[in-house]
Design a protein around this motif. Structure first.
Motif, PDB file in Angstrom:
ATOM      1  N   ARG A 210       0.747  -1.047  -0.044  1.00 17.26           N
ATOM      2  CA  ARG A 210      -0.005  -0.143   0.050  1.00 17.26           C
ATOM      3  C   ARG A 210       0.818   1.233  -0.120  1.00 17.26           C
ATOM      4  O   ARG A 210       0.509   2.434  -0.362  1.00 17.26           O
ATOM      5  CB  ARG A 210      -0.902  -0.062   1.118  1.00 17.26           C
ATOM      6  CG  ARG A 210      -2.010  -1.104   1.172  1.00 17.26           C
ATOM      7  CD  ARG A 210      -2.815  -1.230   2.325  1.00 17.26           C
ATOM      8  NE  ARG A 210      -3.780  -0.035   2.434  1.00 17.26           N
ATOM      9  CZ  ARG A 210      -4.136   0.342   3.641  1.00 17.26           C
ATOM     10  NH1 ARG A 210      -4.122  -0.115   4.722  1.00 17.26           N
ATOM     11  NH2 ARG A 210      -5.290   1.479   3.391  1.00 17.26           N
ATOM     12  N   GLY A 211       2.134   1.103   0.559  1.00 14.31           N
ATOM     13  CA  GLY A 211       2.747   2.323   0.516  1.00 14.31           C
ATOM     14  C   GLY A 211       3.854   2.342  -0.475  1.00 14.31           C
ATOM     15  O   GLY A 211       3.967   1.481  -1.502  1.00 14.31           O
ATOM     16  N   THR A 212       5.121   3.281  -0.128  1.00 13.87           N
ATOM     17  CA  THR A 212       6.272   3.538  -0.971  1.00 13.87           C
ATOM     18  C   THR A 212       7.136   2.094  -1.528  1.00 13.87           C
ATOM     19  O   THR A 212       7.019   1.040  -0.526  1.00 13.87           O
ATOM     20  CB  THR A 212       6.990   4.453  -1.078  1.00 13.87           C
ATOM     21  OG1 THR A 212       7.930   4.141   0.592  1.00 13.87           O
ATOM     22  CG2 THR A 212       6.262   5.464  -0.270  1.00 13.87           C
ATOM     23  N   PRO A 213       7.678   2.006  -2.307  1.00 14.99           N
ATOM     24  CA  PRO A 213       8.636   1.021  -2.616  1.00 14.99           C
ATOM     25  C   PRO A 213      10.029   1.070  -1.694  1.00 14.99           C
ATOM     26  O   PRO A 213      10.923   0.332  -1.928  1.00 14.99           O
ATOM     27  CB  PRO A 213       9.114   0.821  -3.952  1.00 14.99           C
ATOM     28  CG  PRO A 213       8.678   2.475  -4.340  1.00 14.99           C
ATOM     29  CD  PRO A 213       7.695   2.785  -3.597  1.00 14.99           C
ATOM     30  N   TYR A 214      10.090   1.952  -0.824  1.00 13.57           N
ATOM     31  CA  TYR A 214      11.414   2.354  -0.155  1.00 13.57           C
ATOM     32  C   TYR A 214      11.470   1.662   0.908  1.00 13.57           C
ATOM     33  O   TYR A 214      12.456   1.573   1.792  1.00 13.57           O
ATOM     34  CB  TYR A 214      11.689   3.925  -0.032  1.00 13.57           C
ATOM     35  CG  TYR A 214      11.621   4.754  -1.227  1.00 13.57           C
ATOM     36  CD1 TYR A 214      12.736   4.599  -2.038  1.00 13.57           C
ATOM     37  CD2 TYR A 214      10.636   5.293  -1.925  1.00 13.57           C
ATOM     38  CE1 TYR A 214      13.066   5.107  -3.369  1.00 13.57           C
ATOM     39  CE2 TYR A 214      10.598   5.875  -3.107  1.00 13.57           C
ATOM     40  CZ  TYR A 214      11.893   5.645  -3.824  1.00 13.57           C
ATOM     41  OH  TYR A 214      12.000   6.512  -5.119  1.00 13.57           O
ATOM     42  N   ASN A 215      10.427   1.126   1.798  1.00 12.86           N
ATOM     43  CA  ASN A 215      10.367   0.513   2.885  1.00 12.86           C
ATOM     44  C   ASN A 215      10.823  -0.975   2.784  1.00 12.86           C
ATOM     45  O   ASN A 215      10.055  -1.930   2.748  1.00 12.86           O
ATOM     46  CB  ASN A 215       9.022   0.729   3.612  1.00 12.86           C
ATOM     47  CG  ASN A 215       8.734   2.034   3.943  1.00 12.86           C
ATOM     48  OD1 ASN A 215       7.722   2.519   3.633  1.00 12.86           O
ATOM     49  ND2 ASN A 215       9.468   2.555   4.895  1.00 12.86           N
ATOM     50  N   LYS A 216      11.881  -1.076   2.844  1.00 14.14           N
ATOM     51  CA  LYS A 216      12.628  -2.489   2.672  1.00 14.14           C
ATOM     52  C   LYS A 216      13.278  -3.074   3.841  1.00 14.14           C
ATOM     53  O   LYS A 216      13.779  -3.932   3.957  1.00 14.14           O
ATOM     54  CB  LYS A 216      13.636  -2.560   1.342  1.00 14.14           C
ATOM     55  CG  LYS A 216      12.860  -2.374   0.033  1.00 14.14           C
ATOM     56  CD  LYS A 216      13.488  -2.633  -1.035  1.00 14.14           C
ATOM     57  CE  LYS A 216      12.853  -2.563  -2.366  1.00 14.14           C
ATOM     58  NZ  LYS A 216      13.684  -3.173  -3.564  1.00 14.14           N
ATOM     59  N   GLY A 217      13.328  -2.216   4.899  1.00 15.13           N
ATOM     60  CA  GLY A 217      13.870  -2.860   6.346  1.00 15.13           C
ATOM     61  C   GLY A 217      15.335  -2.879   6.482  1.00 15.13           C
ATOM     62  O   GLY A 217      15.817  -3.572   7.310  1.00 15.13           O
ATOM     63  N   SER A 218      16.013  -2.341   5.563  1.00 16.93           N
ATOM     64  CA  SER A 218      17.548  -2.270   5.692  1.00 16.93           C
ATOM     65  C   SER A 218      18.168  -2.045   6.944  1.00 16.93           C
ATOM     66  O   SER A 218      19.242  -2.829   7.567  1.00 16.93           O
ATOM     67  CB  SER A 218      18.295  -1.628   4.477  1.00 16.93           C
ATOM     68  OG  SER A 218      17.728  -0.310   4.528  1.00 16.93           O
ATOM     69  N   LEU A 219      17.560  -1.150   7.558  1.00 16.22           N
ATOM     70  CA  LEU A 219      17.993  -0.644   9.066  1.00 16.22           C
ATOM     71  C   LEU A 219      17.904  -1.610   9.899  1.00 16.22           C
ATOM     72  O   LEU A 219      18.388  -1.993  11.098  1.00 16.22           O
ATOM     73  CB  LEU A 219      17.458   0.610   9.347  1.00 16.22           C
ATOM     74  CG  LEU A 219      18.009   1.194  10.834  1.00 16.22           C
ATOM     75  CD1 LEU A 219      19.419   1.183  10.932  1.00 16.22           C
ATOM     76  CD2 LEU A 219      17.350   2.618  11.108  1.00 16.22           C
ATOM     77  N   THR A 220      16.485  -2.232   9.610  1.00 17.72           N
ATOM     78  CA  THR A 220      15.915  -3.446  10.947  1.00 17.72           C
ATOM     79  C   THR A 220      17.044  -4.258  10.716  1.00 17.72           C
ATOM     80  O   THR A 220      17.410  -4.963  11.710  1.00 17.72           O
ATOM     81  CB  THR A 220      14.467  -4.010  10.162  1.00 17.72           C
ATOM     82  OG1 THR A 220      13.750  -2.617  10.429  1.00 17.72           O
ATOM     83  CG2 THR A 220      14.152  -4.692  11.252  1.00 17.72           C
ATOM     84  N   ARG A 221      17.407  -5.061   9.611  1.00 16.46           N
ATOM     85  CA  ARG A 221      18.404  -5.927   9.444  1.00 16.46           C
ATOM     86  C   ARG A 221      19.760  -5.621   9.997  1.00 16.46           C
ATOM     87  O   ARG A 221      20.031  -6.583  10.602  1.00 16.46           O
ATOM     88  CB  ARG A 221      18.320  -6.534   7.836  1.00 16.46           C
ATOM     89  CG  ARG A 221      17.447  -7.146   7.428  1.00 16.46           C
ATOM     90  CD  ARG A 221      17.604  -8.055   6.359  1.00 16.46           C
ATOM     91  NE  ARG A 221      16.896  -8.658   5.715  1.00 16.46           N
ATOM     92  CZ  ARG A 221      16.538 -10.319   5.790  1.00 16.46           C
ATOM     93  NH1 ARG A 221      16.992 -10.561   6.850  1.00 16.46           N
ATOM     94  NH2 ARG A 221      15.671 -10.658   5.209  1.00 16.46           N
ATOM     95  N   ALA A 222      20.087  -4.156   9.835  1.00 20.11           N
ATOM     96  CA  ALA A 222      21.398  -4.135  10.295  1.00 20.11           C
ATOM     97  C   ALA A 222      21.411  -3.860  11.676  1.00 20.11           C
ATOM     98  O   ALA A 222      22.163  -4.477  12.385  1.00 20.11           O
ATOM     99  CB  ALA A 222      21.654  -2.555   9.669  1.00 20.11           C
ATOM    100  N   LEU A 223      20.331  -3.516  12.315  1.00 23.67           N
ATOM    101  CA  LEU A 223      20.259  -3.408  13.922  1.00 23.67           C
ATOM    102  C   LEU A 223      20.423  -4.763  14.464  1.00 23.67           C
ATOM    103  O   LEU A 223      21.038  -5.009  15.381  1.00 23.67           O
ATOM    104  CB  LEU A 223      18.994  -2.632  14.181  1.00 23.67           C
ATOM    105  CG  LEU A 223      19.163  -0.948  14.037  1.00 23.67           C
ATOM    106  CD1 LEU A 223      17.707  -0.637  14.352  1.00 23.67           C
ATOM    107  CD2 LEU A 223      20.004  -0.489  14.906  1.00 23.67           C
ATOM    108  N   ILE A 224      19.385  -5.601  13.746  1.00 26.50           N
ATOM    109  CA  ILE A 224      19.281  -7.235  14.488  1.00 26.50           C
ATOM    110  C   ILE A 224      20.707  -7.879  14.189  1.00 26.50           C
ATOM    111  O   ILE A 224      21.093  -8.571  15.301  1.00 26.50           O
ATOM    112  CB  ILE A 224      18.137  -7.702  13.790  1.00 26.50           C
ATOM    113  CG1 ILE A 224      16.884  -7.163  14.090  1.00 26.50           C
ATOM    114  CG2 ILE A 224      18.351  -9.300  14.050  1.00 26.50           C
ATOM    115  CD1 ILE A 224      15.718  -7.748  13.473  1.00 26.50           C
TER     116      ILE A 224
END
Length: 461
Positions: A210-224
């Motif tokens: 539903r939203g933009t194609p930019y929300n791919k979670g790269s920061l989430t992966r980096a933090l975990i």
């Protein structure tokens, strides 16, 4: 500037609330938004309202919505799968949010009509989510917050439990940015289909984002990967049924369909598969994305008749129309006999006769079907007949990072980070283990964003 007091990752509601709170406390603040300026803000661009507790009616809310009622609703939609202490804290802090966010330039309007049933519980943004977002940007930049677009954080340097710096990719290459504190408010990973497949398998290929194609979670992966504790799993998300003709990305609010209660929902075999009258729209609309995802080829059809066409807010696309159920089936590539049998069986099972009232369960139901419709059951018998094809529309994901009551990230070893905070979708799984109710995403973003900004500023001080 070579080192900032507060570095904020993200450009939506949570990030801006954090940046404003920290800047008002005297900190230097840098906001990094992965998207270009036009697409800034992620899902905030497509929102309309937020749910906050309040003890009395206001100029834009029709009555009280207490913290206890808010918590009851949250427990109901999540099935109790929530950090209850953290959720109660969020709800308690939501009381002040309506005033605080208006102080940042956001304006509200009276609730919309139709099937929303939100006039008492949710505050609607004047001009919608983009206007709300623009107001926050005006305030943040007026205070001296620095915003850089098309800057993606690809890595984080953490020593022990302390953030030191971030590696950032941008148009000019790559750079390293140091900060005394770090706030992750960068959204979910819903635009990464491969990541969605980890929870959903190949079905995710048929999902619409539903939203933009930019929300791919790269920061989430980096933090975990860097030692922050994960919460949630890849299959939990806010998913609604949206028009199957919507674009793969960024269709937004105008592709959602609010007409389930006015008819029946069938799959590609022309079979009903769930009770369309389980509960009022704000508490149950978000179950339909997951339900459709479980059907063959992840496709379903909302079928209704002429008297109901103008009882709900229209979608971007017109409904499919025919003068008969068989004709409608043909246009939907469904088996005409199978759809006619389903509609006939439904019509013959309708009992009740009470006045139809979409704002509350009305007791008009079917009786004797394998899956009964428990409210708002009406015979589908007046041509022309209509249908909307629907697919799962993924709003945001719940897999993210664990936080404590100060919005501080919790590390994998159980220790609490000294200077890393999170707000919004990237930590929504702390509150939303499953399920959804309208407006809670914005509440999570605003409350934890403000809290993260205040706590980051306190750490700097």
């Amino acid at each position: 500037m070579t080192q900032w007091d507060v570095l904020v990752a993200g450009g939506g509601n949570a990030a801006l609330c954090a940046a404003i709170a920290a800047r008002r406390a005297g900190c230097s603040v840098l906001v990094l938004e992965k998207a270009p300026k036009f697409y800034r803000g992620g899902n905030t661009r497509h929102t309309r309202n937020m749910r906050c507790a309040h003890d009395a009616a206001t100029g834009t809310l029709t009555g009280p919505y207490t913290g206890d009622e808010f918590m009851e609703d949250l427990l109901r939609v999540t099935g109790g799968n929530t950090d209850e202490a953290l959720s109660r804290m969020m709800i308690a802090r939501s009381y002040d949010m309506l005033d605080w966010i208006q102080e940042q330039g956001v304006r509200f309007q009276p609730s919309l009509g139709g099937t929303l049933s939100l006039g008492r519980t949710n505050s609607f943004f004047l001009g919608g989510g983009r206007s709300m977002l623009n107001a926050l940007y005006r305030t943040a930049e007026g205070l001296g917050v620095v915003v850089r677009y098309e800057h993606e954080i690809t890595g984080v340097e953490i020593e022990g439990h302390r953030f030191r710096a971030a590696t950032v990719r941008h148009q000019d290459g790559e750079s390293r940015i140091e900060a005394q504190t770090f706030i992750a408010a960068s959204g979910g990973f819903q635009a990464d289909i491969d990541w969605l497949k980890e929870g959903w398998g190949e079905r995710a290929e048929n999902f619409l984002i539903r939203g933009t194609p930019y929300n791919k979670g790269s920061l989430t992966r980096a933090l975990i990967d860097s030692g922050v504790q994960q919460i949630g799993d890849a299959a939990q998300c806010h998913a609604v049924a949206i028009d199957a003709r919507a674009p793969k990305y960024d269709g937004g609010i105008i592709t959602r369909l609010d007409c389930v209660v006015f008819g029946i929902v069938v799959n590609k075999n022309a079979e009903r598969f769930y009770d369309e009258g389980e509960d009022i729209w704000p508490k149950r609309y978000a179950i339909w994305g997951r339900l459709v995802a479980a059907q063959p080829e992840q496709i379903a059809y909302i079928v209704f008749d002429a008297p109901n066409l103008e009882k709900f807010m229209p979608s971007l696309f017109p409904p499919v129309e025919a003068d008969s159920i068989a004709g409608l089936a043909g246009k939907l590539s469904l088996d005409p006999a199978a759809l006619a049998d389903t509609v006939d069986a439904f019509n013959n099972a309708v009992v009740g006769g009470r006045p139809f009232d979409h704002t509350e369960p009305d007791g008009n139901r079917t009786q004797g079907l394998p899956i009964d419709k428990t409210n708002w059951a009406q015979r589908i018998e007046t041509p022309p007949f209509y249908a909307y094809p629907v697919r799962p529309g993924i709003t945001f994901t719940y897999l993210g990072v664990r936080v404590d009551a100060h919005a501080r990230m919790v590390m994998a070893d159980g220790a609490v980070s000294e200077n890393m905070f999170a707000a919004g979708e990237i930590m929504a799984g702390n509150v939303l283990g499953q399920g959804y109710a309208a407006g809670i995403g914005m509440t999570i973003g605003a409350v934890f964003g403000r809290l993260a900004g205040e706590e980051a500023a306190a750490h700097v001080a």
